[in-house]
Design a protein around this motif. Structure first.
Motif, PDB file in Angstrom:
ATOM      1  N   LEU A 294      -7.767   3.502  -1.933  1.00 35.07           N
ATOM      2  CA  LEU A 294      -6.710   2.496  -2.078  1.00 35.07           C
ATOM      3  C   LEU A 294      -6.843   1.383  -1.037  1.00 35.07           C
ATOM      4  CD1 LEU A 294      -3.655   4.697  -3.076  1.00 35.07           C
ATOM      5  CD2 LEU A 294      -4.973   3.153  -4.514  1.00 35.07           C
ATOM      6  N   THR A 295      -7.315   1.717   0.148  1.00 36.76           N
ATOM      7  CA  THR A 295      -7.558   0.693   1.167  1.00 36.76           C
ATOM      8  C   THR A 295      -8.668  -0.251   0.712  1.00 36.76           C
ATOM      9  OG1 THR A 295      -6.863   2.197   2.931  1.00 36.76           O
ATOM     10  CG2 THR A 295      -8.203   0.303   3.586  1.00 36.76           C
ATOM     11  N   ALA A 296      -9.757   0.325   0.181  1.00 40.07           N
ATOM     12  CA  ALA A 296     -10.868  -0.499  -0.294  1.00 40.07           C
ATOM     13  C   ALA A 296     -10.431  -1.386  -1.457  1.00 40.07           C
ATOM     14  CB  ALA A 296     -12.036   0.393  -0.715  1.00 40.07           C
ATOM     15  N   CYS A 297      -9.666  -0.823  -2.382  1.00 41.45           N
ATOM     16  CA  CYS A 297      -9.175  -1.629  -3.509  1.00 41.45           C
ATOM     17  C   CYS A 297      -8.292  -2.774  -3.014  1.00 41.45           C
ATOM     18  CB  CYS A 297      -8.385  -0.758  -4.487  1.00 41.45           C
ATOM     19  SG  CYS A 297      -9.416   0.380  -5.421  1.00 41.45           S
ATOM     20  N   GLY A 298      -7.434  -2.478  -2.061  1.00 38.38           N
ATOM     21  CA  GLY A 298      -6.582  -3.519  -1.495  1.00 38.38           C
ATOM     22  C   GLY A 298      -7.405  -4.607  -0.831  1.00 38.38           C
ATOM     23  N   GLY A 299      -8.459  -4.223  -0.116  1.00 37.04           N
ATOM     24  CA  GLY A 299      -9.326  -5.195   0.539  1.00 37.04           C
ATOM     25  C   GLY A 299     -10.078  -6.049  -0.454  1.00 37.04           C
ATOM     26  N   LEU A 300     -10.546  -5.426  -1.531  1.00 38.14           N
ATOM     27  CA  LEU A 300     -11.272  -6.181  -2.550  1.00 38.14           C
ATOM     28  C   LEU A 300     -10.363  -7.165  -3.279  1.00 38.14           C
ATOM     29  CD1 LEU A 300     -13.503  -3.376  -4.091  1.00 38.14           C
ATOM     30  CD2 LEU A 300     -14.255  -5.306  -2.684  1.00 38.14           C
ATOM     31  N   LEU A 301      -9.138  -6.753  -3.518  1.00 38.48           N
ATOM     32  CA  LEU A 301      -8.218  -7.598  -4.268  1.00 38.48           C
ATOM     33  C   LEU A 301      -7.479  -8.621  -3.409  1.00 38.48           C
ATOM     34  CD1 LEU A 301      -6.669  -4.899  -6.636  1.00 38.48           C
ATOM     35  CD2 LEU A 301      -8.394  -6.616  -7.217  1.00 38.48           C
ATOM     36  N   GLY A 302      -7.229  -8.267  -2.142  1.00 38.57           N
ATOM     37  CA  GLY A 302      -6.383  -9.149  -1.347  1.00 38.57           C
ATOM     38  C   GLY A 302      -6.933  -9.554  -0.001  1.00 38.57           C
ATOM     39  N   GLY A 303      -8.194  -9.274   0.261  1.00 34.78           N
ATOM     40  CA  GLY A 303      -8.781  -9.653   1.544  1.00 34.78           C
ATOM     41  C   GLY A 303      -8.162  -8.859   2.683  1.00 34.78           C
ATOM     42  N   PRO A 304      -8.083  -9.481   3.880  1.00 31.87           N
ATOM     43  CA  PRO A 304      -7.567  -8.769   5.049  1.00 31.87           C
ATOM     44  C   PRO A 304      -6.134  -8.252   4.868  1.00 31.87           C
ATOM     45  CG  PRO A 304      -8.657 -10.775   5.726  1.00 31.87           C
ATOM     46  CD  PRO A 304      -8.598 -10.805   4.235  1.00 31.87           C
ATOM     47  N   LEU A 305      -5.290  -9.068   4.266  1.00 33.17           N
ATOM     48  CA  LEU A 305      -3.923  -8.620   4.025  1.00 33.17           C
ATOM     49  C   LEU A 305      -3.927  -7.457   3.025  1.00 33.17           C
ATOM     50  CD1 LEU A 305      -0.920  -8.931   4.522  1.00 33.17           C
ATOM     51  CD2 LEU A 305      -0.851 -10.643   2.708  1.00 33.17           C
ATOM     52  N   GLY A 306      -4.803  -7.524   2.040  1.00 31.36           N
ATOM     53  CA  GLY A 306      -4.930  -6.448   1.056  1.00 31.36           C
ATOM     54  C   GLY A 306      -5.376  -5.140   1.696  1.00 31.36           C
ATOM     55  N   LEU A 307      -6.226  -5.231   2.729  1.00 23.96           N
ATOM     56  CA  LEU A 307      -6.631  -4.027   3.461  1.00 23.96           C
ATOM     57  C   LEU A 307      -5.413  -3.345   4.082  1.00 23.96           C
ATOM     58  CD1 LEU A 307      -9.897  -5.052   5.356  1.00 23.96           C
ATOM     59  CD2 LEU A 307      -9.655  -3.259   3.642  1.00 23.96           C
ATOM     60  N   ALA A 308      -4.587  -4.156   4.716  1.00 25.62           N
ATOM     61  CA  ALA A 308      -3.397  -3.595   5.365  1.00 25.62           C
ATOM     62  C   ALA A 308      -2.461  -2.960   4.343  1.00 25.62           C
ATOM     63  CB  ALA A 308      -2.678  -4.681   6.158  1.00 25.62           C
ATOM     64  N   VAL A 309      -2.219  -3.687   3.267  1.00 23.97           N
ATOM     65  CA  VAL A 309      -1.310  -3.173   2.230  1.00 23.97           C
ATOM     66  C   VAL A 309      -1.924  -1.951   1.556  1.00 23.97           C
ATOM     67  CG1 VAL A 309      -0.199  -3.698   0.022  1.00 23.97           C
ATOM     68  CG2 VAL A 309      -0.196  -5.397   1.865  1.00 23.97           C
ATOM     69  N   GLY A 310      -3.204  -2.020   1.228  1.00 17.61           N
ATOM     70  CA  GLY A 310      -3.888  -0.890   0.583  1.00 17.61           C
ATOM     71  C   GLY A 310      -3.900   0.347   1.468  1.00 17.61           C
ATOM     72  N   GLY A 311      -4.106   0.146   2.775  1.00 18.99           N
ATOM     73  CA  GLY A 311      -4.102   1.269   3.708  1.00 18.99           C
ATOM     74  C   GLY A 311      -2.732   1.925   3.790  1.00 18.99           C
ATOM     75  N   ALA A 312      -1.698   1.084   3.854  1.00 16.63           N
ATOM     76  CA  ALA A 312      -0.340   1.622   3.918  1.00 16.63           C
ATOM     77  C   ALA A 312       0.015   2.377   2.636  1.00 16.63           C
ATOM     78  CB  ALA A 312       0.659   0.493   4.169  1.00 16.63           C
ATOM     79  N   VAL A 313      -0.276   1.758   1.510  1.00 13.34           N
ATOM     80  CA  VAL A 313       0.024   2.400   0.225  1.00 13.34           C
ATOM     81  C   VAL A 313      -0.825   3.666   0.058  1.00 13.34           C
ATOM     82  CG1 VAL A 313      -0.122   2.134  -2.288  1.00 13.34           C
ATOM     83  CG2 VAL A 313       0.800   0.277  -0.884  1.00 13.34           C
ATOM     84  N   GLY A 314      -2.091   3.585   0.439  1.00 10.01           N
ATOM     85  CA  GLY A 314      -2.971   4.752   0.340  1.00 10.01           C
ATOM     86  C   GLY A 314      -2.484   5.920   1.174  1.00 10.01           C
ATOM     87  N   GLY A 315      -2.015   5.625   2.379  1.00  9.07           N
ATOM     88  CA  GLY A 315      -1.478   6.677   3.236  1.00  9.07           C
ATOM     89  C   GLY A 315      -0.246   7.329   2.640  1.00  9.07           C
ATOM     90  N   VAL A 316       0.632   6.527   2.082  1.00  6.16           N
ATOM     91  CA  VAL A 316       1.852   7.052   1.465  1.00  6.16           C
ATOM     92  C   VAL A 316       1.508   7.894   0.236  1.00  6.16           C
ATOM     93  CG1 VAL A 316       3.967   6.407   0.221  1.00  6.16           C
ATOM     94  CG2 VAL A 316       3.356   5.248   2.356  1.00  6.16           C
ATOM     95  N   VAL A 317       0.593   7.397  -0.588  1.00  4.72           N
ATOM     96  CA  VAL A 317       0.202   8.140  -1.792  1.00  4.72           C
ATOM     97  C   VAL A 317      -0.471   9.460  -1.415  1.00  4.72           C
ATOM     98  CG1 VAL A 317      -1.327   8.123  -3.813  1.00  4.72           C
ATOM     99  CG2 VAL A 317       0.052   6.108  -3.275  1.00  4.72           C
ATOM    100  N   ALA A 318      -1.375   9.427  -0.432  1.00  2.57           N
ATOM    101  CA  ALA A 318      -2.055  10.653   0.007  1.00  2.57           C
ATOM    102  C   ALA A 318      -1.042  11.667   0.528  1.00  2.57           C
ATOM    103  CB  ALA A 318      -3.095  10.321   1.069  1.00  2.57           C
ATOM    104  N   ALA A 319      -0.078  11.199   1.302  1.00  2.65           N
ATOM    105  CA  ALA A 319       0.950  12.105   1.822  1.00  2.65           C
ATOM    106  C   ALA A 319       1.791  12.684   0.690  1.00  2.65           C
ATOM    107  CB  ALA A 319       1.834  11.366   2.820  1.00  2.65           C
TER     108      ALA A 319
END
Length: 137
Positions: A41-66
């Motif tokens: 999810l972090t990688a997808c966020g980075g691909l879709l939204g650049g640096p901001l997408g990395l942050a959002v993807g990482g946060a969402v990925g962490g929540v989904v994994a948990a």
């Protein structure tokens, strides 16, 4: 052979009783799987939204994994009784007999000193981590 079988049964019964009293649960989904979910999810966020997408993807990925791993816990007592092979049970007994003095193996968990109970619980957790690659809470 009967004495060995009785000893195995007694030690496993003690481990099951303590695991139930402490409500020990083992994570069925491993941290590797949770890391994969978060990473994808972090990688997808980075691909879709650049640096901001990395942050959002990482946060969402962490929540989904948990969230995914949160409900994937199983009772340690149930795993000991139903899921361990006979070889794994023998290994667990061997681990525990290094902690439990032989004369105390026949006692119920409620009769054991608190320090010994904690040593047994720690040994069960260590066994699940090293032999089954499961985290116990």
């Amino acid at each position: 052979m009967t004495a060995w079988r009785d000893s195995v049964t007694d030690v496993l019964a003690l481990a099951v009783e303590l695991s139930e009293q402490e409500d020990l649960r083992a994570a069925v989904i491993g941290s590797v799987e949770g890391g994969i979910i978060a990473g994808v999810l972090t990688a997808c966020g980075g691909l879709l939204g650049g640096p901001l997408g990395l942050a959002v993807g990482g946060a969402v990925g962490g929540v989904v994994a948990a969230a995914v791993s949160r409900k994937k816990f199983k009772s340690v007592a149930s795993i000991i009784m139903n899921d361990l092979s006979s070889t794994q049970k023998k290994k667990l007994v061997a681990t525990l007999t290094n902690v439990i003095p032989s004369q105390l193996a026949l006692m119920s968990a409620s009769q054991l000193p608190p320090e010994l109970k904690q040593q047994i619980i720690d040994a069960v957790k260590q066994f699940f981590g090293s032999h089954l690659n499961m985290h116990v809470e």
